[in-house]
Design an enzyme around this catalytic site. Structure first.
Site, PDB file in Angstrom:
ATOM      1  N   GLU A   2      -1.149   4.463 -22.472  1.00 45.45           N
ATOM      2  CA  GLU A   2       0.295   4.989 -23.192  1.00 45.45           C
ATOM      3  C   GLU A   2       0.049   5.617 -24.550  1.00 45.45           C
ATOM      4  O   GLU A   2      -0.762   4.896 -25.434  1.00 45.45           O
ATOM      5  CB  GLU A   2       1.573   4.131 -22.929  1.00 45.45           C
ATOM      6  CG  GLU A   2       1.945   3.840 -21.651  1.00 45.45           C
ATOM      7  CD  GLU A   2       2.852   2.656 -21.746  1.00 45.45           C
ATOM      8  OE1 GLU A   2       3.811   2.684 -22.732  1.00 45.45           O
ATOM      9  OE2 GLU A   2       3.147   1.841 -20.851  1.00 45.45           O
ATOM     10  N   GLU A  52       1.345  -4.547 -21.165  1.00 45.80           N
ATOM     11  CA  GLU A  52       1.928  -5.191 -22.580  1.00 45.80           C
ATOM     12  C   GLU A  52       2.152  -6.695 -22.481  1.00 45.80           C
ATOM     13  O   GLU A  52       3.443  -6.840 -22.887  1.00 45.80           O
ATOM     14  CB  GLU A  52       3.015  -4.133 -22.948  1.00 45.80           C
ATOM     15  CG  GLU A  52       2.645  -2.740 -23.336  1.00 45.80           C
ATOM     16  CD  GLU A  52       3.795  -1.843 -24.147  1.00 45.80           C
ATOM     17  OE1 GLU A  52       4.874  -2.565 -24.223  1.00 45.80           O
ATOM     18  OE2 GLU A  52       3.262  -1.013 -24.607  1.00 45.80           O
TER      19      GLU A  52
HETATM   20  C1  BGP Z   1       5.984   0.553 -23.823  1.00 44.10           C
HETATM   21  C2  BGP Z   1       6.293   0.370 -22.297  1.00 44.10           C
HETATM   22  C3  BGP Z   1       6.798   1.598 -21.446  1.00 44.10           C
HETATM   23  C4  BGP Z   1       7.466   2.599 -22.246  1.00 44.10           C
HETATM   24  C5  BGP Z   1       7.091   2.638 -23.613  1.00 44.10           C
HETATM   25  C6  BGP Z   1       8.120   3.571 -24.529  1.00 44.10           C
HETATM   26  O1  BGP Z   1       6.411  -0.434 -24.446  1.00 44.10           O
HETATM   27  O2  BGP Z   1       5.215  -0.061 -21.736  1.00 44.10           O
HETATM   28  O3  BGP Z   1       7.376   1.077 -20.447  1.00 44.10           O
HETATM   29  O4  BGP Z   1       8.801   2.615 -22.048  1.00 44.10           O
HETATM   30  O5  BGP Z   1       6.793   1.823 -24.381  1.00 44.10           O
HETATM   31  O6  BGP Z   1       9.077   2.542 -25.111  1.00 44.10           O
HETATM   32  P1  BGP Z   1      10.458   2.973 -24.859  1.00 44.10           P
HETATM   33  O7  BGP Z   1      10.916   3.176 -23.468  1.00 44.10           O
HETATM   34  O8  BGP Z   1      11.451   1.907 -25.688  1.00 44.10           O
HETATM   35  O9  BGP Z   1      10.633   4.272 -25.940  1.00 44.10           O
END
Ligand code: BGP
Length: 473
Positions: free
Chosen positions: A371, A165
């Protein structure tokens, strides 16, 4: 587009799930690991520190066995830079090498293909002190780290992801605790995009190095890509959506795939005296790098409307998924057609299909979803169960959308939802769970840290066993 007959998922489709080192491993200062920026940041009030997380460092065997039980074909995890190089450069920590050797071997023992993210939000604190991505030397630091990874793990790791990201690091760094703005900086936009430029060059050099050192390996970027919709059919809203699509999405993939800056972003930066400075060779490096595939994270879409203010002005976003606004370019707009999760993130499975179609039509490379998932409050029952029909429903809808995108002719090579196991969220603590595997701990009470199979665990196992044919309960 209607399909009378759906195309199947490819037979070697990489079903799996994802985690990242600083959110899952724990052991944050153990066995010679140096602190990362995540270990020294102030966590948001009411959320857990990142010292123990899901304790995967000590429990990886049990975790991989559970992933194998689900039938994973791949496990996407990241390598902690400061576990391998406590100071970010220089002396290597042999215990760090040993840990990732063990983790990789454990995956391979079960036929699980490691999909390794080289950098996931955790700059070594020692390098943060030296200016992090703002320091031009960061390009060399990263290439040096990449070389170490390829030398030590390249004999067994076939799939690599560069920077997780990068677009969110650039657009919402403060939300995830990564952005370093030097004191007294007078042109923040320029500083941010200079850092971004360093990451672009670092990524390009790492991809090239990977191809030189490991001719059989495959490497790609892992930005967060999600299509931006116009709030209405007014032409100016479409232009606003183009603006934000360029800033949020295409800048990163145009650069990774074609080695050139997106023209809309370039013009916006020029207008703001924020063009990045190039060093000799940067342009060539970016042109020479060619990813083998595109990894991308998808949670939801964004919607924007036109903003007619006559001066560009950025407002920061409150989480990594919301558009925020740039006066003069776009205003974020709450899409009334979508529902939201318990944590306020819009849910848009059709947007997932739209996003996949758009990426493929622009870049024509195989894609893997690195993801996608639902953050929710889960409850462990007295008899050790976790009933999470909401997560199953979310994943079912997204896998259905992905199958339709495959039927649309898009080349999908895998799907790794977030997350394989419960871990700490970027800024909303332990209570926001994503995993198929429940970890018995609370925000501040570490309890037993025992693992439990959620209902979604059994469901995903069946999805994998049928190569995505059976999505029923
Ligand atoms: C993305 C990241 C992750 C992860 C996910 C969920 O932005 O790559 O590291 O955590 O989001 O986000 P959050 O943990 O803020 O719910």
């Amino acid at each position: 587009m209607l399909h009378k007959k759906l195309a199947p998922f490819p037979k070697d489709f990489l079903w799996g799930a994802s985690t990242s080192a600083y959110q899952v491993e724990g052991a944050h200062l153990e066995d010679g690991k140096g602190p990362s920026c995540q270990d020294v940041k102030t966590v948001p009030a009411g959320t857990s520190e990142l010292d123990v997380c899901a304790d995967q460092y000590h429990r990886y065997k049990e975790d991989i066995a559970l992933m194998a039980e689900m039938g994973f074909k791949t496990y996407r995890f990241s390598v902690s830079w400061s576990r391998l190089l406590p100071e970010g450069t220089g002396k290597v920590n042999p215990k760090g090498i040993e840990y990732y050797n063990n983790l990789i071997d454990e995956c391979l023992k079960y036929g699980i293909e490691p999909l390794v993210t080289m950098f996931h939000f955790d700059m070594p604190a020692a390098l943060d002190k030296r200016g992090s991505w703002g320091n031009r030397e960061s390009v060399d630091w990263f290439v040096n780290f990449a070389k170490l990874l390829f030398e030590n793990f390249g004999d067994r790791v076939k799939y690599w992801l560069t920077i997780n990201e990068q677009n969110i690091l650039t657009l919402a760094g403060p939300v995830i605790g990564t952005l370093m703005i030097p004191e007294g900086c007078t042109n923040v936009l320029k500083e941010i995009y200079q850092q971004n430029h360093h990451m672009m060059v670092a990524q390009a050099k790492a991809m090239e190095l990977c191809h030189q050192m490991l001719p059989h390996a495959k490497i790609g970027p892992a930005p967060n890509i999600s299509l931006v919709y116009p709030a209405s059919c007014k032409p100016e809203d479409t232009m606003a959506a183009q603006n934000f699509n360029a800033i949020r999405n295409w800048l990163y993939l145009d650069m990774a795939v074609y080695g050139r800056y997106n023209n809309l972003v370039w013009s916006y930066l020029k207008e703001n005296d924020a063009l990045p400075e190039f060093m000799p060779g940067d342009e060539e490096s970016m042109k020479n790098a060619h990813p083998d595939f595109i990894g991308f994270n998808y949670y939801n879409t964004s919607t924007v409307k036109a903003n007619h203010e006559d001066e560009y002005k950025r407002s920061s976003s409150e989480d990594q998924q919301s558009a925020g606004k740039v006066a003069g370019l776009y205003d974020s707009f709450r899409n009334p057609n979508l529902t939201v999760t318990e944590f306020g993130w819009e849910i848009d499975p059709l947007g997932f299909r739209n996003t996949i179609r758009e990426i493929y039509s622009r870049y024509h490379l195989p894609m893997i979803v690195t993801e996608n998932g639902l953050g929710a409050y889960d409850t462990l029952t007295e008899d050790g169960k976790v009933h999470d029909p909401y997560r199953i429903e979310y994943l079912r809808q997204h896998i259905t959308a992905m199958r339709l995108a495959v039927s649309d002719g898009c080349d999908m090579m895998g799907y790794c939802p977030w997350s394989a196991i419960d871990l700490i969220s970027t800024h909303e603590g332990m209570r926001k769970r994503y995993g198929f595997i429940y970890v018995d701990r609370d925000e501040f009470d570490l309890k037993t840290l025992d693992r439990y199979r959620k209902d979604s665990f059994f469901w995903y196992k069946k999805v994998i066993a049928t190569n995505g044919e059976d999505l029923s309960d």
